[in-house]
Motif scaffolding. Structure first.
Motif, PDB file in Angstrom:
ATOM      1  N   THR A  45       1.091  -1.043   0.046  1.00  0.00           N
ATOM      2  CA  THR A  45      -0.163  -0.057   0.095  1.00  0.00           C
ATOM      3  C   THR A  45       0.861   1.098   0.063  1.00  0.00           C
ATOM      4  O   THR A  45       1.646   1.454   0.908  1.00  0.00           O
ATOM      5  N   LEU A  46       0.638   1.894  -1.016  1.00  0.00           N
ATOM      6  CA  LEU A  46       1.516   3.208  -1.060  1.00  0.00           C
ATOM      7  C   LEU A  46       0.676   4.373  -1.393  1.00  0.00           C
ATOM      8  O   LEU A  46      -0.354   4.201  -1.965  1.00  0.00           O
ATOM      9  N   ALA A  47       1.219   5.493  -0.578  1.00  0.00           N
ATOM     10  CA  ALA A  47       0.632   6.739  -1.073  1.00  0.00           C
ATOM     11  C   ALA A  47       0.473   7.200  -2.595  1.00  0.00           C
ATOM     12  O   ALA A  47       1.547   6.834  -3.216  1.00  0.00           O
ATOM     13  N   LEU A  48      -0.325   7.918  -2.901  1.00  0.00           N
ATOM     14  CA  LEU A  48      -0.497   8.252  -4.436  1.00  0.00           C
ATOM     15  C   LEU A  48       0.823   8.631  -4.851  1.00  0.00           C
ATOM     16  O   LEU A  48       1.323   8.369  -5.912  1.00  0.00           O
ATOM     17  N   HIS A  49       1.444   9.661  -4.049  1.00  0.00           N
ATOM     18  CA  HIS A  49       2.823  10.489  -4.753  1.00  0.00           C
ATOM     19  C   HIS A  49       3.832   9.443  -4.706  1.00  0.00           C
ATOM     20  O   HIS A  49       4.929   9.694  -5.348  1.00  0.00           O
ATOM     21  N   GLU A  50       3.867   8.352  -4.151  1.00  0.00           N
ATOM     22  CA  GLU A  50       4.814   7.029  -4.347  1.00  0.00           C
ATOM     23  C   GLU A  50       4.539   6.012  -5.274  1.00  0.00           C
ATOM     24  O   GLU A  50       5.451   5.353  -5.547  1.00  0.00           O
ATOM     25  N   ALA A  51       3.418   6.208  -5.940  1.00  0.00           N
ATOM     26  CA  ALA A  51       2.667   5.120  -6.870  1.00  0.00           C
ATOM     27  C   ALA A  51       3.151   5.171  -8.362  1.00  0.00           C
ATOM     28  O   ALA A  51       2.856   4.370  -8.985  1.00  0.00           O
ATOM     29  N   LEU A 180       0.956   2.627 -13.376  1.00  0.00           N
ATOM     30  CA  LEU A 180       0.275   4.043 -13.034  1.00  0.00           C
ATOM     31  C   LEU A 180       0.944   5.186 -13.444  1.00  0.00           C
ATOM     32  O   LEU A 180       2.147   5.206 -13.251  1.00  0.00           O
ATOM     33  N   GLY A 181       0.520   5.720 -14.597  1.00  0.00           N
ATOM     34  CA  GLY A 181       1.201   6.953 -15.076  1.00  0.00           C
ATOM     35  C   GLY A 181       0.550   7.969 -14.558  1.00  0.00           C
ATOM     36  O   GLY A 181      -0.297   7.807 -13.435  1.00  0.00           O
ATOM     37  N   PRO A 182       1.101   9.403 -14.889  1.00  0.00           N
ATOM     38  CA  PRO A 182       0.547  10.433 -14.242  1.00  0.00           C
ATOM     39  C   PRO A 182      -0.843  10.683 -14.232  1.00  0.00           C
ATOM     40  O   PRO A 182      -1.529  11.084 -13.438  1.00  0.00           O
ATOM     41  N   ALA A 183      -1.467  10.295 -15.252  1.00  0.00           N
ATOM     42  CA  ALA A 183      -3.125  10.333 -15.589  1.00  0.00           C
ATOM     43  C   ALA A 183      -3.843   9.560 -14.589  1.00  0.00           C
ATOM     44  O   ALA A 183      -4.756   9.665 -13.970  1.00  0.00           O
ATOM     45  N   LEU A 188      -6.998   8.392  -9.887  1.00  0.00           N
ATOM     46  CA  LEU A 188      -7.176   7.763  -8.198  1.00  0.00           C
ATOM     47  C   LEU A 188      -7.513   8.949  -7.453  1.00  0.00           C
ATOM     48  O   LEU A 188      -8.383   8.965  -6.452  1.00  0.00           O
ATOM     49  N   ALA A 189      -6.662   9.991  -7.590  1.00  0.00           N
ATOM     50  CA  ALA A 189      -7.138  11.285  -6.650  1.00  0.00           C
ATOM     51  C   ALA A 189      -8.632  11.823  -6.750  1.00  0.00           C
ATOM     52  O   ALA A 189      -9.194  12.209  -5.880  1.00  0.00           O
ATOM     53  N   SER A 190      -8.907  11.614  -8.308  1.00  0.00           N
ATOM     54  CA  SER A 190     -10.528  12.263  -8.357  1.00  0.00           C
ATOM     55  C   SER A 190     -11.316  11.492  -7.908  1.00  0.00           C
ATOM     56  O   SER A 190     -12.556  11.995  -7.342  1.00  0.00           O
ATOM     57  N   LEU A 193      -9.204   8.874  -3.094  1.00  0.00           N
ATOM     58  CA  LEU A 193      -8.220   7.865  -2.716  1.00  0.00           C
ATOM     59  C   LEU A 193      -6.842   8.437  -2.297  1.00  0.00           C
ATOM     60  O   LEU A 193      -6.187   9.269  -3.284  1.00  0.00           O
ATOM     61  N   ALA A 194      -6.282   8.145  -1.171  1.00  0.00           N
ATOM     62  CA  ALA A 194      -5.022   8.858  -0.726  1.00  0.00           C
ATOM     63  C   ALA A 194      -3.958   7.752  -0.771  1.00  0.00           C
ATOM     64  O   ALA A 194      -2.954   7.997  -0.845  1.00  0.00           O
ATOM     65  N   SER A 195      -4.269   6.308  -0.986  1.00  0.00           N
ATOM     66  CA  SER A 195      -3.184   5.278  -1.124  1.00  0.00           C
ATOM     67  C   SER A 195      -3.936   4.500  -2.079  1.00  0.00           C
ATOM     68  O   SER A 195      -4.921   4.373  -2.726  1.00  0.00           O
ATOM     69  N   VAL A 196      -3.101   3.204  -2.664  1.00  0.00           N
ATOM     70  CA  VAL A 196      -3.374   2.531  -3.718  1.00  0.00           C
ATOM     71  C   VAL A 196      -2.560   0.996  -3.380  1.00  0.00           C
ATOM     72  O   VAL A 196      -1.268   1.273  -2.832  1.00  0.00           O
ATOM     73  N   GLU A 197      -3.236  -0.057  -3.633  1.00  0.00           N
ATOM     74  CA  GLU A 197      -2.477  -1.185  -3.436  1.00  0.00           C
ATOM     75  C   GLU A 197      -1.830  -1.638  -4.687  1.00  0.00           C
ATOM     76  O   GLU A 197      -2.441  -1.552  -5.876  1.00  0.00           O
ATOM     77  N   VAL A 198      -0.342  -1.596  -4.859  1.00  0.00           N
ATOM     78  CA  VAL A 198       0.372  -2.220  -6.076  1.00  0.00           C
ATOM     79  C   VAL A 198       1.340  -3.198  -5.598  1.00  0.00           C
ATOM     80  O   VAL A 198       1.556  -3.721  -4.512  1.00  0.00           O
ATOM     81  N   LEU A 199       1.601  -3.816  -6.717  1.00  0.00           N
ATOM     82  CA  LEU A 199       2.798  -4.864  -6.721  1.00  0.00           C
ATOM     83  C   LEU A 199       4.215  -4.267  -6.375  1.00  0.00           C
ATOM     84  O   LEU A 199       4.327  -3.150  -6.604  1.00  0.00           O
TER      85      LEU A 199
END
Length: 443
Positions: A45-51, A180-183, A188-190, A193-199
């Motif tokens: 689980t990462l914050a959006l700015h880290e994903a 996950l690219g910039p868009a 996700l921000a729209s 969501l403040a975080s997201v599950e990634v590999l």
């Protein structure tokens, strides 16, 4: 060594022949499939700015409508658009009484009646009783009287964004396997969501061998060259978001190489090196790899690049039964190493990362008109460096660099494209159409 449940990578009958690029790509895809992080790695689980650049671990379902309400797409005036279906009889257009203002974040809470309009700003909630927005530049206003000319060309529902128009609650916003690219991060921000599950990030060990190599910053010496490949490859890996363990330059000694490779196989998903994989190489890397794991040395029918080592190295005990690292031994010439990475390693790494987006795995191929003739013989795929010139309204033009030596890294730096000349194609005449890969889509 060959695992009893995994066939050799290269059947003996094909071992002596140059493999076509498409054959190598297919073999790599099959080899990577069981090694992909999907299904075997625990999500993070990462914050959006880290994903940014990471791969989505599971389908992401929208928890809300985007946008959450009907809203204005432009600054102007909102009203009931039904009136636009009736042509004005006086030729002067339509008119309304302006009864208030709606701002983004500050809705107007009343209900518009017939003959009433509302001043509205972009993004503001559409009021009850209104479904259409007239852009302010089409309107004239005197006091509270709003006029719209008969030739404005508006239709009912114009310039209104509907609730859920972008995404509806319960809809799959992004499928698992999306990189996950910039868009995507903004999407996700729209959704709030403040975080997201990634590999997890793919772990890659990188090293160089060769007594002729110097580290940048060291003084020059006769017969030596500076190690550029490791820096090029590390930059390419960074663009992919890989976690890179750079072992630097390893001494060209069998015991050192074997110990380092065993350590790397226990730490990494992938091991990448360059040089030392040709038939005529005098160093020890080739023999060490053959002794340690299930490694094949392929000759690929391509230019630049021909030698390629691919295979599996088992992790040291006690992990050996459960873990293997995929190894790539790339050509030693700088351009050949870079092109081999872009053609073979990059799509394989994306597959291992769990990325399933076709646009990522298969970058777009453009058509362009060649400005100069290109020498080419059938029987191999070629990727000459080139510069693509875009021309609005007509086919782009591409100019192949005059010098195509596989050691000329300056030519790669100056190019913005690779011309893709297929395996069976022959020479190209000036004015012929060719396929082109944009380097920006690969790097």
């Amino acid at each position: 060594m060959t695992s009893p449940d995994r066939p050799p990578l290269t059947p003996p009958a094909a071992a002596a022949a140059d493999l076509a690029v498409a054959q190598v790509q297919a073999r790599l895809q099959a080899l990577a499939a069981p090694l992909a992080l999907t299904g075997r790695a625990r999500p993070q689980t990462l914050a959006l700015h880290e994903a940014l650049g990471r791969v989505l671990a599971q389908d992401l379902i929208s928890p809300l409508d985007v946008p959450p309400h009907d809203n204005a797409a432009m600054d102007g005036y909102a009203f009931d658009g039904q009136v636009l279906q009736d042509t004005p009889t006086d030729g002067r257009g339509w008119q309304w009484q302006v009864v208030g203002t709606a701002l983004a974040g500050r809705p107007w809470t009343g209900t518009l009646q017939a003959g009433q309009a509302l001043r509205i700003m972009t993004g503001a909630v559409m009021p009850a009783g209104a479904d259409t927005v007239a852009p302010q530049e089409l309107c004239s206003r005197e006091g509270d009287t709003l006029r719209l000319p008969a030739d404005a060309g508006l239709r009912p529902g114009a310039h209104r964004r509907l609730a859920g128009e972008d995404l509806a609650v319960g809809q799959c916003a992004l499928p698992a396997g999306t990189r996950l690219g910039p868009a995507a991060v903004g999407l996700l921000a729209s959704l709030g969501l403040a975080s997201v599950e990634v590999l997890p990030a793919l772990r890659v060990v990188l090293f160089s061998t060769g007594d002729e190599l110097l580290e940048p910053g060291q003084p020059p010496r006769p017969g030596a060259i500076y190690d550029s490949n490791r820096y090029t490859l590390r930059a390419l890996l960074a663009r992919l978001g890989c976690e890179v363990l750079d072992l630097g330059q390893l001494a060209d000694q069998p015991n050192v190489l074997e110990a380092s490779l065993r350590q790397a196989a226990g730490q990494a998903d992938v091991i990448i090196t360059s040089g030392g994989v040709s038939q005529g190489d005098a160093d020890h890397l080739r023999s060490v790899l053959q002794r340690m794991g299930q490694i094949d040395f392929w000759r690929v029918a391509m230019r630049p690049g021909r030698p390629l080592a691919v295979g599996l190295l088992p992790a040291p005990a006690p992990e050996a039964a459960a873990r293997q690292a995929l190894l790539f031994g790339l050509p030693g010439n700088p351009v050949a190493a870079m092109v081999s990475f872009l053609v073979f390693v990059r799509p394989t790494l994306l597959q291992l990362m769990g990325c399933s987006a076709p646009a990522e795995l298969q970058p777009p191929v453009l058509r362009a008109r060649s400005l100069n003739p290109i020498r080419k013989r059938p029987g191999r795929t070629e990727y000459p460096r080139a510069w693509l010139h875009a021309h609005p309204g007509r086919l782009p033009e591409v100019q192949v660099a005059a010098e195509q030596g596989s050691g000329l890294l300056s030519g790669m730096q100056a190019a913005n494209a690779l011309v893709l000349l297929p395996h069976d194609a022959g020479p190209v005449e000036a004015g012929d159409e060719v396929d082109v890969l944009l380097l920006d889509s690969l790097i």
